[in-house]
Motif scaffolding. Structure first.
Motif, PDB file in Angstrom:
ATOM      1  N   ALA A 187       0.833  -1.208   0.000  1.00  0.00           N
ATOM      2  CA  ALA A 187       0.000   0.000   0.000  1.00  0.00           C
ATOM      3  C   ALA A 187       0.868   1.259   0.000  1.00  0.00           C
ATOM      4  CB  ALA A 187      -0.930  -0.005   1.214  1.00  0.00           C
ATOM      5  N   SER A 188       1.954   1.219   0.762  1.00  0.00           N
ATOM      6  CA  SER A 188       2.862   2.370   0.822  1.00  0.00           C
ATOM      7  C   SER A 188       3.555   2.586  -0.516  1.00  0.00           C
ATOM      8  CB  SER A 188       3.902   2.169   1.927  1.00  0.00           C
ATOM      9  OG  SER A 188       3.287   2.137   3.199  1.00  0.00           O
ATOM     10  N   LYS A 189       3.953   1.497  -1.155  1.00  0.00           N
ATOM     11  CA  LYS A 189       4.595   1.602  -2.469  1.00  0.00           C
ATOM     12  C   LYS A 189       3.657   2.251  -3.479  1.00  0.00           C
ATOM     13  CE  LYS A 189       7.535  -2.490  -1.861  1.00  0.00           C
ATOM     14  NZ  LYS A 189       7.771  -3.904  -2.308  1.00  0.00           N
ATOM     15  N   GLU A 190       2.399   1.832  -3.448  1.00  0.00           N
ATOM     16  CA  GLU A 190       1.418   2.390  -4.384  1.00  0.00           C
ATOM     17  C   GLU A 190       1.151   3.869  -4.102  1.00  0.00           C
ATOM     18  OE1 GLU A 190       0.069   1.157  -7.182  1.00  0.00           O
ATOM     19  OE2 GLU A 190       1.549  -0.424  -6.819  1.00  0.00           O
ATOM     20  N   LYS A 191       1.149   4.230  -2.836  1.00  0.00           N
ATOM     21  CA  LYS A 191       0.927   5.636  -2.485  1.00  0.00           C
ATOM     22  C   LYS A 191       2.072   6.500  -3.008  1.00  0.00           C
ATOM     23  CE  LYS A 191      -0.414   8.701   1.293  1.00  0.00           C
ATOM     24  NZ  LYS A 191      -0.771   8.816   2.728  1.00  0.00           N
ATOM     25  N   HIS A 192       3.305   6.011  -2.877  1.00  0.00           N
ATOM     26  CA  HIS A 192       4.453   6.732  -3.425  1.00  0.00           C
ATOM     27  C   HIS A 192       4.295   6.942  -4.929  1.00  0.00           C
ATOM     28  CE1 HIS A 192       7.552   7.412  -0.375  1.00  0.00           C
ATOM     29  NE2 HIS A 192       7.200   6.272   0.196  1.00  0.00           N
ATOM     30  N   LYS A 193       3.919   5.868  -5.639  1.00  0.00           N
ATOM     31  CA  LYS A 193       3.788   5.950  -7.091  1.00  0.00           C
ATOM     32  C   LYS A 193       2.682   6.915  -7.500  1.00  0.00           C
ATOM     33  CE  LYS A 193       5.635   1.352  -8.175  1.00  0.00           C
ATOM     34  NZ  LYS A 193       5.345   0.004  -8.725  1.00  0.00           N
ATOM     35  N   THR A 194       1.589   6.909  -6.738  1.00  0.00           N
ATOM     36  CA  THR A 194       0.472   7.819  -7.031  1.00  0.00           C
ATOM     37  C   THR A 194       0.893   9.272  -6.863  1.00  0.00           C
ATOM     38  OG1 THR A 194      -1.173   6.170  -6.362  1.00  0.00           O
ATOM     39  CG2 THR A 194      -1.872   8.479  -6.362  1.00  0.00           C
ATOM     40  N   LEU A 195       1.584   9.559  -5.749  1.00  0.00           N
ATOM     41  CA  LEU A 195       2.038  10.933  -5.507  1.00  0.00           C
ATOM     42  C   LEU A 195       3.058  11.363  -6.554  1.00  0.00           C
ATOM     43  CD1 LEU A 195       2.431  10.855  -1.603  1.00  0.00           C
ATOM     44  CD2 LEU A 195       0.663  12.048  -2.924  1.00  0.00           C
ATOM     45  N   GLU A 196       3.976  10.471  -6.888  1.00  0.00           N
ATOM     46  CA  GLU A 196       4.984  10.777  -7.910  1.00  0.00           C
ATOM     47  C   GLU A 196       4.308  11.136  -9.229  1.00  0.00           C
ATOM     48  OE1 GLU A 196       9.001   8.550  -9.399  1.00  0.00           O
ATOM     49  OE2 GLU A 196       7.132   7.408  -9.592  1.00  0.00           O
ATOM     50  N   LYS A 197       3.328  10.342  -9.614  1.00  0.00           N
ATOM     51  CA  LYS A 197       2.624  10.573 -10.879  1.00  0.00           C
ATOM     52  C   LYS A 197       1.875  11.905 -10.864  1.00  0.00           C
ATOM     53  CE  LYS A 197      -0.364   8.204 -14.207  1.00  0.00           C
ATOM     54  NZ  LYS A 197      -1.153   6.966 -14.494  1.00  0.00           N
ATOM     55  N   GLN A 198       1.243  12.229  -9.733  1.00  0.00           N
ATOM     56  CA  GLN A 198       0.531  13.503  -9.613  1.00  0.00           C
ATOM     57  C   GLN A 198       1.477  14.676  -9.780  1.00  0.00           C
ATOM     58  OE1 GLN A 198      -1.562  13.560  -5.881  1.00  0.00           O
ATOM     59  NE2 GLN A 198      -3.126  12.107  -6.538  1.00  0.00           N
ATOM     60  N   VAL A 199       2.624  14.602  -9.114  1.00  0.00           N
ATOM     61  CA  VAL A 199       3.603  15.691  -9.188  1.00  0.00           C
ATOM     62  C   VAL A 199       4.123  15.840 -10.616  1.00  0.00           C
ATOM     63  CG1 VAL A 199       5.946  16.377  -8.498  1.00  0.00           C
ATOM     64  CG2 VAL A 199       4.300  15.620  -6.772  1.00  0.00           C
ATOM     65  N   LEU A 200       4.518  14.725 -11.228  1.00  0.00           N
ATOM     66  CA  LEU A 200       5.111  14.782 -12.558  1.00  0.00           C
ATOM     67  C   LEU A 200       4.128  15.249 -13.624  1.00  0.00           C
ATOM     68  CD1 LEU A 200       7.294  11.521 -12.570  1.00  0.00           C
ATOM     69  CD2 LEU A 200       8.069  13.885 -12.319  1.00  0.00           C
ATOM     70  N   ASN A 201       2.845  15.008 -13.415  1.00  0.00           N
ATOM     71  CA  ASN A 201       1.855  15.398 -14.418  1.00  0.00           C
ATOM     72  C   ASN A 201       1.197  16.741 -14.134  1.00  0.00           C
ATOM     73  OD1 ASN A 201       1.349  13.154 -16.559  1.00  0.00           O
ATOM     74  ND2 ASN A 201       1.661  12.057 -14.636  1.00  0.00           N
ATOM     75  N   THR A 202       1.513  17.338 -12.991  1.00  0.00           N
ATOM     76  CA  THR A 202       0.924  18.636 -12.650  1.00  0.00           C
ATOM     77  C   THR A 202       1.922  19.776 -12.770  1.00  0.00           C
ATOM     78  OG1 THR A 202      -0.556  17.509 -11.098  1.00  0.00           O
ATOM     79  CG2 THR A 202      -0.423  19.899 -10.913  1.00  0.00           C
ATOM     80  N   ALA A 203       3.176  19.512 -12.481  1.00  0.00           N
ATOM     81  CA  ALA A 203       4.204  20.544 -12.608  1.00  0.00           C
ATOM     82  C   ALA A 203       4.279  21.024 -14.059  1.00  0.00           C
ATOM     83  CB  ALA A 203       5.556  19.998 -12.157  1.00  0.00           C
ATOM     84  N   ASP A 204       4.526  22.315 -14.238  1.00  0.00           N
ATOM     85  CA  ASP A 204       4.622  22.867 -15.591  1.00  0.00           C
ATOM     86  C   ASP A 204       5.926  22.467 -16.275  1.00  0.00           C
ATOM     87  OD1 ASP A 204       2.219  24.795 -15.842  1.00  0.00           O
ATOM     88  OD2 ASP A 204       3.070  25.261 -13.881  1.00  0.00           O
ATOM     89  N   HIS A 205       6.963  22.293 -15.471  1.00  0.00           N
ATOM     90  CA  HIS A 205       8.263  21.925 -16.020  1.00  0.00           C
ATOM     91  C   HIS A 205       8.996  21.097 -14.978  1.00  0.00           C
ATOM     92  CE1 HIS A 205      10.871  23.248 -19.522  1.00  0.00           C
ATOM     93  NE2 HIS A 205      11.664  22.417 -18.867  1.00  0.00           N
ATOM     94  N   ILE A 206       9.660  20.053 -15.414  1.00  0.00           N
ATOM     95  CA  ILE A 206      10.398  19.181 -14.502  1.00  0.00           C
ATOM     96  C   ILE A 206      11.885  19.309 -14.809  1.00  0.00           C
ATOM     97  CG2 ILE A 206      10.787  16.789 -13.791  1.00  0.00           C
ATOM     98  CD1 ILE A 206       7.740  16.501 -15.002  1.00  0.00           C
ATOM     99  N   ILE A 207      12.683  19.422 -13.762  1.00  0.00           N
ATOM    100  CA  ILE A 207      14.135  19.509 -13.901  1.00  0.00           C
ATOM    101  C   ILE A 207      14.745  18.312 -13.198  1.00  0.00           C
ATOM    102  CG2 ILE A 207      16.200  20.887 -13.414  1.00  0.00           C
ATOM    103  CD1 ILE A 207      14.329  23.344 -13.270  1.00  0.00           C
ATOM    104  N   VAL A 208      15.672  17.649 -13.850  1.00  0.00           N
ATOM    105  CA  VAL A 208      16.346  16.488 -13.270  1.00  0.00           C
ATOM    106  C   VAL A 208      17.852  16.673 -13.403  1.00  0.00           C
ATOM    107  CG1 VAL A 208      14.444  14.893 -13.677  1.00  0.00           C
ATOM    108  CG2 VAL A 208      16.180  15.212 -15.449  1.00  0.00           C
ATOM    109  N   THR A 209      18.590  15.902 -12.635  1.00  0.00           N
ATOM    110  CA  THR A 209      20.049  16.041 -12.647  1.00  0.00           C
ATOM    111  C   THR A 209      20.742  15.002 -13.506  1.00  0.00           C
ATOM    112  OG1 THR A 209      20.208  14.706 -10.633  1.00  0.00           O
ATOM    113  CG2 THR A 209      20.102  17.093 -10.350  1.00  0.00           C
ATOM    114  N   SER A 210      19.990  14.066 -14.070  1.00  0.00           N
ATOM    115  CA  SER A 210      20.635  13.022 -14.874  1.00  0.00           C
ATOM    116  C   SER A 210      19.784  12.642 -16.074  1.00  0.00           C
ATOM    117  CB  SER A 210      20.915  11.784 -14.017  1.00  0.00           C
ATOM    118  OG  SER A 210      19.748  10.992 -13.879  1.00  0.00           O
TER     119      SER A 210
END
Length: 435
Positions: A187-210
């Motif tokens: 359940a915790s793993k799924e919650k992490h994935k859900t939050l990650e997906k929400q952030v990545l699809n809501t932010a206007d621009h994503i910056i990564v280091t690699s």
């Protein structure tokens, strides 16, 4: 007129370690590119490492906002101060060697604080910043993680106010190596994935280091993703005398999983085979070293050759880098770590000392080292080539010709990287997003 950008970060001077460097340096240079940075940080953080010298690099003319944070690591310290401190540093013992208290703390950390132990700062921060953003006409906000809970502040501000939001990932989220050690339930793993997906699809621009993280995130979102690596800053020119011994130095934390036993075997064999190497060799650890690594070194009869310096200020770390004959960079041998590019790599490259790097095959670190001609990269099973390379470096040391020949480092300077960031910020137009 400069464009305002509100930067939401947990790590800020006097915090030490690599997490603070990225945004401290961005803030240092942003004003030169017509962006006014405003920094939001916790008022009473629990930093595992402290480096007071970094406070001198904070520009005098920037606005810094602070709000209190409830730190569970402080409460956990009542039960086990040692375990709490090491876990907050990211040093997690092998499962078989974990105490009962450490196992319980890891389970609680993993399943009761999602995505991380700073989740309690989200709600009060959103309340405080919503008013500040409205009152001060802020159009762009930037969140940087880990801790990834800070991205949830950005998520709520984006939904509530419609500001433009840049989400900066210094490390990946659900694929970061230590997740497997947090004893997460399904359940915790799924919650992490859900939050990650929400952030990545809501932010206007994503910056990564690699580059690998960019590829990973592109499978989750269609939002624009930019790679802005960490980098090096210009240091005042100074003459540093090289170590008289053939020193191999590792700067930074050496966690239990970063334990290349093949390297310790190579060094042990060279000591047995060559009396001159035995007399000249020295292994310096500048930063925290896990017990597992020290045990492996002891098992290879290297204990008398190591010098445990411990944690030092960033300025002192730079000195160690410049005076060492060779520099050691080690990453965990895992598919999950191919995307990890330690911030120290870029400072290593700028130090003009040859790098010995070890990690998984086809990693981003390997690509950068080869591209810049700053060292040699090995996998965890490269005994022969590793031994041959170290011996060649030692012979160059004896001939006083051991040095690095870097090419193309300029693009990794902090100032050039900040220019990249500023261009992204200035492209963000006011949003008409409404809930």
């Amino acid at each position: 007129m400069k464009k305002k950008a509100l930067i939401i970060t947990y790590y800020w001077p006097p915090a030490g370690g690599p997490g603070v460097q990225r945004w401290l340096k961005f803030v240092k240079y942003l004003s030169e590119f017509d962006v006014e940075p405003i920094v939001y940080i916790p008022e009473n953080p629990n930093y595992p490492l402290v480096d007071e010298s970094l406070t001198s690099e904070i520009p005098d003319n920037i606005t810094i906002l602070k709000q209190p944070i409830k730190e569970p690591y402080k409460l956990a310290g009542i039960f086990s101060k040692k375990s709490s401190k090491t876990i907050s540093k990211g040093i997690i013992s092998d499962y078989k060697k974990q105490s009962f208290i450490e196992k319980v703390m890891l389970y609680i950390r993993g399943n009761f604080f999602i995505p991380d132990a700073r989740i309690g700062w989200v709600k009060p921060s959103v309340a405080y910043l919503s008013k500040y953003i409205s009152d001060n006409s802020i159009e762009t906000i930037i969140t940087t993680g880990p801790p990834h809970s800070l991205h949830l502040i950005g998520l709520q501000l984006k939904k509530g106010l419609g500001v433009k939001w840049l989400a900066d990932f210094r490390d990946p989220w659900t694929t970061i190596g230590y997740h497997k050690q947090l004893k997460l339930t399904n359940a915790s793993k799924e919650k992490h994935k859900t939050l990650e997906k929400q952030v990545l699809n809501t932010a206007d621009h994503i910056i990564v280091t690699s580059f690998t993280t960019k590829k990973e995130f592109q499978a989750i979102t269609n939002q624009p993703i930019e790679v802005i690596t960490n980098g090096y800053d210009y240091e005042p020119a100074s003459v540093v005398k090289l170590d008289s011994k053939f020193s191999i130095a590792h700067i930074g934390s050496l966690l239990s999983k970063r334990n290349p036993k093949i390297l310790w075997q190579v060094l042990s064999d060279l000591i047995k085979e060559r009396d001159d190497f035995s007399k000249d060799f020295e292994l310096n650890f500048v930063g925290a070293v896990s017990k597992n690594v020290l045990e492996s070194i002891k098992n290879n009869n290297l204990s008398n050759y190591i010098n445990e310096v411990g944690y030092v200020s960033h300025k002192e770390a730079i000195k160690y880098q410049k005076k060492s004959q060779t520099l050691l960079l080690i990453e965990i041998d895992s598919e999950d770590t191919k995307c990890i590019i330690p911030g120290k790599l870029f400072e290593y490259m700028a130090s003009n000392r040859p790098i010995i790097a070890m990690g998984p095959e086809d990693s981003d670190v390997e690509k950068i080292i080869k591209e810049t001609n700053t060292g040699t990269y090995f996998n965890y099973n490269d005994y022969d080539s590793l031994k041959r390379s170290i011996l060649e470096s030692y012979k160059a040391f004896l001939n006083k010709s051991l040095q690095s020949h870097p090419i193309g480092l300029q693009k990794y300077s902090r100032k050039n990287l900040t220019q990249q960031l500023a261009e992204i910020i200035k492209k963000q137009e006011p949003s008409d997003y409404q809930v």
